[in-house]
Write a protein that holds these residues in place. Structure first.
Motif, PDB file in Angstrom:
ATOM      1  N   ARG A  72      -8.136  46.702  32.259  1.00 19.22           N
ATOM      2  CA  ARG A  72      -7.768  46.348  30.883  1.00 19.22           C
ATOM      3  C   ARG A  72      -6.859  47.429  30.291  1.00 19.22           C
ATOM      4  N   ALA A  73      -7.227  48.706  30.519  1.00 21.24           N
ATOM      5  CA  ALA A  73      -6.413  49.817  30.014  1.00 21.24           C
ATOM      6  C   ALA A  73      -5.009  49.775  30.617  1.00 21.24           C
ATOM      7  N   LEU A  74      -4.950  49.475  31.904  1.00 24.75           N
ATOM      8  CA  LEU A  74      -3.663  49.433  32.605  1.00 24.75           C
ATOM      9  C   LEU A  74      -2.764  48.343  32.012  1.00 24.75           C
ATOM     10  N   LEU A  75      -3.351  47.170  31.795  1.00 21.02           N
ATOM     11  CA  LEU A  75      -2.561  46.045  31.282  1.00 21.02           C
ATOM     12  C   LEU A  75      -2.139  46.278  29.830  1.00 21.02           C
ATOM     13  N   GLU A  76      -3.013  46.942  29.057  1.00 21.14           N
ATOM     14  CA  GLU A  76      -2.655  47.253  27.660  1.00 21.14           C
ATOM     15  C   GLU A  76      -1.505  48.263  27.607  1.00 21.14           C
ATOM     16  N   ARG A  77      -1.554  49.250  28.488  1.00 20.20           N
ATOM     17  CA  ARG A  77      -0.466  50.218  28.584  1.00 20.20           C
ATOM     18  C   ARG A  77       0.860  49.511  28.886  1.00 20.20           C
ATOM     19  N   TYR A  78       0.765  48.589  29.838  1.00 22.43           N
ATOM     20  CA  TYR A  78       1.971  47.889  30.293  1.00 22.43           C
ATOM     21  C   TYR A  78       2.544  47.033  29.156  1.00 22.43           C
ATOM     22  N   GLU A  79       1.624  46.394  28.416  1.00 22.51           N
ATOM     23  CA  GLU A  79       2.080  45.545  27.305  1.00 22.51           C
ATOM     24  C   GLU A  79       2.751  46.398  26.226  1.00 22.51           C
ATOM     25  N   LYS A  80       2.174  47.564  25.974  1.00 25.30           N
ATOM     26  CA  LYS A  80       2.737  48.480  24.971  1.00 25.30           C
ATOM     27  C   LYS A  80       4.147  48.926  25.388  1.00 25.30           C
ATOM     28  N   ALA A  81       4.306  49.184  26.697  1.00 28.98           N
ATOM     29  CA  ALA A  81       5.578  49.703  27.194  1.00 28.98           C
ATOM     30  C   ALA A  81       6.658  48.624  27.293  1.00 28.98           C
ATOM     31  N   THR A  82       6.235  47.392  27.601  1.00 33.46           N
ATOM     32  CA  THR A  82       7.253  46.369  27.904  1.00 33.46           C
ATOM     33  C   THR A  82       7.226  45.173  26.953  1.00 33.46           C
ATOM     34  N   GLY A  83       6.138  45.067  26.176  1.00 32.60           N
ATOM     35  CA  GLY A  83       6.005  43.906  25.296  1.00 32.60           C
ATOM     36  C   GLY A  83       5.515  42.675  26.045  1.00 32.60           C
ATOM     37  N   ARG A  84       5.203  42.838  27.340  1.00 32.44           N
ATOM     38  CA  ARG A  84       4.762  41.680  28.130  1.00 32.44           C
ATOM     39  C   ARG A  84       3.255  41.754  28.399  1.00 32.44           C
ATOM     40  N   ALA A  85       2.544  40.686  27.979  1.00 31.38           N
ATOM     41  CA  ALA A  85       1.103  40.601  28.266  1.00 31.38           C
ATOM     42  C   ALA A  85       0.938  39.843  29.579  1.00 31.38           C
ATOM     43  N   VAL A  86       0.446  40.510  30.609  1.00 29.02           N
ATOM     44  CA  VAL A  86       0.335  39.867  31.921  1.00 29.02           C
ATOM     45  C   VAL A  86      -1.081  40.046  32.472  1.00 29.02           C
ATOM     46  N   ASP A  87      -1.429  39.231  33.478  1.00 27.77           N
ATOM     47  CA  ASP A  87      -2.707  39.460  34.152  1.00 27.77           C
ATOM     48  C   ASP A  87      -2.487  40.453  35.307  1.00 27.77           C
TER      49      ASP A  87
END
Ligand SMILES: [Zn+2]
Length: 394
Positions: free
Chosen positions: A268-283
């Protein structure tokens, strides 16, 4: 003062010793089993006769002999029974029907119902299990039990889910609820504990007696094995490293505290980081594909999570001094990239050279460790005789 050991208990222990030798080290001859167990030949002959009659052991030809008759070899019959494993995850529920060596015959998964309401989850489980059993096409399927892995605190003796923050479950008597529906012996444990059990029985840790299995999925759990046994603690809920607080002012965790390790080091932390960095919410699967394709933001996120995971592992090493750390669940699937920075961190920060040389490895069971673990729990309990002490349900 010496205690006299009940004869029945002694016999069960000897039987279990002989069977485990055949299960994990077979094929073996009766003489080899006697030598390895330290029991006399007559006892072994009687125990093996019993196990042959029950179908758990089979004769598989003859071994080598320097002189005289070649000895008959005995092997474990994994098809002497079957178990069902249920891995209740945050987003999916996985099912598998396995033989007694945890080899999967049929498996499948369904999405977690929207509100993860217990009664709906039970309906889903019962339906999926019926389907698994139907697919095997065996009218005389010897089902020995059901193992259930849950992401949360479990009283494994009563099979009660005490608190599963990621599901919103509290004080759910899951074992009795499922036994009422399935009419089979049910065993429930924390998913990281069963993952550790699976690694010990069938995976990366067959020869290890002191190791920690980290289930790094949407949350973080650990199954701790010390002296060959799961470390449970006084209330049976040891190993909640995911909720060790590493920042008092940190973001809120689902457990209610702030700054827990799993807020920084889980999927969850990894995906939240990624969303913050790229604006993309992914699984996770989409993330992993992007990462493997060389996505720079994904790579930076993995580095960030690796450093927090390393802090968690450092705490574990200093507290418990295991010989190995096994990284499993979803983050285990990108372990080739997570482990090198973790090892580097440990070498730089640990207290002694012994800690620094720690063996950090990926789970051999990968994404299946939860479901194989659930099956392993049912198999383990079956062979520990837990079912004999309970009234048969069907
Ligand atoms: Zn927490």
């Amino acid at each position: 003062m010496t205690k006299s050991v009940d004869q029945t208990v002694m016999k069960e222990m000897n039987r279990s010793l002989a069977l485990d030798l055949v299960r994990f080290h077979g094929p073996l001859s009766r003489t080899q089993i006697a030598q390895e167990s330290g029991l006399n030949k007559a006892t072994i002959t009687a125990l093996i006769n019993e196990l042959l009659a029950e179908g758990y052991v089979k004769e598989v030809g003859r071994g080598h002999s320097y002189a005289g008759r070649r000895p008959v070899l005995l092997a474990f019959e994994a098809g002497a029974g079957y178990v069902l494993g249920i891995d209740i995850g945050v987003s999916h529920i996985h099912f598998a029907l396995t033989d007694l060596s945890a080899r999967t015959m049929v498996d499948g998964q369904v999405a977690m119902p929207d509100n993860s309401q217990v009664s709906t989850v039970l309906d889903v489980c019962v339906q999926a299990i019926d389907e698994c059993v139907r697919k095997v096409h065996d009218a005389d399927l010897k089902l020995r039990g059901v193992g259930v892995a849950v992401p949360g605190l479990v009283d494994y003796q009563t099979g009660t889910v005490l608190n599963a923050p990621n599901l919103g479950w509290r004080d759910i008597p899951l074992r009795s609820l499922l036994e009422d529906r399935l009419r089979l012996p049910v065993f429930v444990d924390n998913e990281a504990n069963v993952g550790a059990l699976a690694e010990k029985l069938f995976g990366q840790a067959k020869t290890l007696s002191d190791f920690i299995y980290i289930s790094a999925g949407m949350g973080i759990g650990t199954g701790i094995v010390m002296n060959g046994q799961l470390l449970r603690g006084v209330s049976g809920i040891a190993g909640e490293y995911g909720h060790t607080v590493i920042d008092l002012q940190g973001p809120k965790c689902r457990c209610g505290n702030r700054g827990c390790l799993e807020v920084y080091a889980s999927v969850r932390a990894l995906l939240e980081r990624y969303e913050k960095a790229t604006g993309r919410a992914v699984d996770f699967h989409t993330f992993r594909a992007a990462f493997l394709a060389g996505d720079e933001a994904a790579r930076e996120c993995v580095q960030g999570v690796a450093s927090y995971l390393a802090i968690g592992i450092l705490h574990m090493l200093h507290a418990l001094n295991p010989s190995a750390i096994i990284l499993g669940n979803e983050l285990g699937m990108i372990s080739d990239w997570l482990i090198p920075p973790i090892v580097q961190f440990l070498q730089a920060r640990s207290l002694t050279a012994t800690h620094a040389a720690i063996d950090v490895r990926a789970s051999a069971l990968g994404y299946d460790s939860g479901i194989i673990g659930a099956a392993a729990l049912a198999i383990d309990q079956h062979f520990k005789g837990a079912v004999h002490t309970r009234a048969p349900l069907r």
